[in-house]
Write an enzyme that holds these catalytic residues in place. Sequence first.
Site, PDB file in Angstrom:
ATOM      1  CB  VAL A 145      56.370  42.608  16.764  1.00  0.00           C
ATOM      2  CG1 VAL A 145      57.101  41.213  16.892  1.00  0.00           C
ATOM      3  CG2 VAL A 145      56.668  43.186  15.377  1.00  0.00           C
ATOM      4  N   GLY A 177      49.681  31.054  20.359  1.00  0.00           N
ATOM      5  CA  GLY A 177      48.531  31.698  21.061  1.00  0.00           C
ATOM      6  C   GLY A 177      48.621  33.278  21.266  1.00  0.00           C
ATOM      7  CB  THR A 185      52.511  30.375  15.675  1.00  0.00           C
ATOM      8  OG1 THR A 185      51.984  31.887  15.447  1.00  0.00           O
ATOM      9  CG2 THR A 185      53.959  30.531  15.886  1.00  0.00           C
ATOM     10  N   GLY A 239      50.073  36.157  21.673  1.00  0.00           N
ATOM     11  CA  GLY A 239      51.526  36.882  22.067  1.00  0.00           C
ATOM     12  C   GLY A 239      51.611  37.593  23.092  1.00  0.00           C
TER      13      GLY A 239
HETATM   14  N1  ASP Z   1      51.679  33.763  18.996  1.00  0.00           N
HETATM   15  C1  ASP Z   1      51.291  34.436  17.683  1.00  0.00           C
HETATM   16  C2  ASP Z   1      51.542  35.956  17.842  1.00  0.00           C
HETATM   17  O1  ASP Z   1      50.762  36.523  19.024  1.00  0.00           O
HETATM   18  C3  ASP Z   1      50.051  34.012  17.178  1.00  0.00           C
HETATM   19  C4  ASP Z   1      49.760  32.717  17.009  1.00  0.00           C
HETATM   20  O2  ASP Z   1      50.500  31.911  17.641  1.00  0.00           O
HETATM   21  O3  ASP Z   1      48.918  32.265  16.363  1.00  0.00           O
HETATM   22  O4  ASP Z   1      51.658  36.636  16.845  1.00  0.00           O
END
Ligand code: ASP
Length: 334
Positions: free
Chosen positions: A223, A246, A194, A248
């Site tokens: 989500v 990370g 992300t 979420g």
């Molecule tokens: N934070 C994002 C989510 O949980 C995932 C990520 O950071 O890769 O959708």
Amino acid sequence: MKRRHFIKNVSLTGVGLVAGNAMLNCAENNSEKNENETIMTKTNSKFPIAICTWGFANANAKAGEALSKGVKALDAAIIGVSVEEENLKNTTVGKGGTPDREGNVTLDACVMDSNGDCGAVVCVENITNVALLAKQVMTETPHVILASKGAEEFAYRQGFEKDNLLTEDSKKVWEEWLKSPEYKPLINIENHDTIGMLCLDNDGDIAGACTTSGLSYKMKGRVGDSPIIGSGLFVDNEIGGAVATGMGEEVIKTVGSFLIVELMRSGMSPQKACEEAVHRITNKNDKYKGFQIAYIAINKAGDTGSYSIHKGFTYMRYQNGKNENIHSSYFNKI
Ligand code: ASP
């Protein structure tokens, strides 16, 4: 044409997908016109600064260069993150993102401006530049969040083009996964990228953007934190800003980015505030061993910090024309 109006027209006339370049060119023209005007006199030698999660050097450089040309913090952040939204090789942001279990690529994004305004879109299909779309929600509607079909229809009304986000490569990997589909919403070093970006512009104003395709093979409709103001991103222009990447679900439970800004308000450095926000998660139980979370933050003075649960997280910092990749310190030393 004034930049404000120009940017608005860019996204209203169907060329939203090239908004990044258009915004940049316009800023170049404006900065030529304004050569000896206020932008230069207000410049603090420490500013501008752009930081973003992970090693997205091109995206961060693009934002940093835009800031250096006088683009305001929010537009620079959108220009920066759009590089990854359009990068087909990035399988967790924008076009080319990994689909949900049913093969649909659904994107989440949010933006927050230095005046405290914000916008977000969740679970959107067929639109690549969802951070720009989140800005349109902020500026063109009385709302903060639009979801799914509603967000997609709004995008078309705003002039965005329909795009197939599932690339042949992502489709092949998904079809392979379907052969033994085990639902493990696991976040490890390999499967999340992300992009969350924070920009501090020449005027000392802070804004940010966060955009993702979320967890690989997530449940339909899932989500995460990335489009949730306060969790994936939070900015208070009097204090600073923070973004997360990370797992979420765990960031949402601790409202991580808001927490970091509030900790900075109470006097902590960006570094200490990121550490404390990670500790809120790791102190609860030992589930943290199974997932990664990382935060980055910036304060009004331009100090930055980062912290993650596990080794391997890095972030980019653009300052004084230099774009560096910084290795984050981390909690789990085992
Ligand atoms: N934070 C994002 C989510 O949980 C995932 C990520 O950071 O890769 O959708």
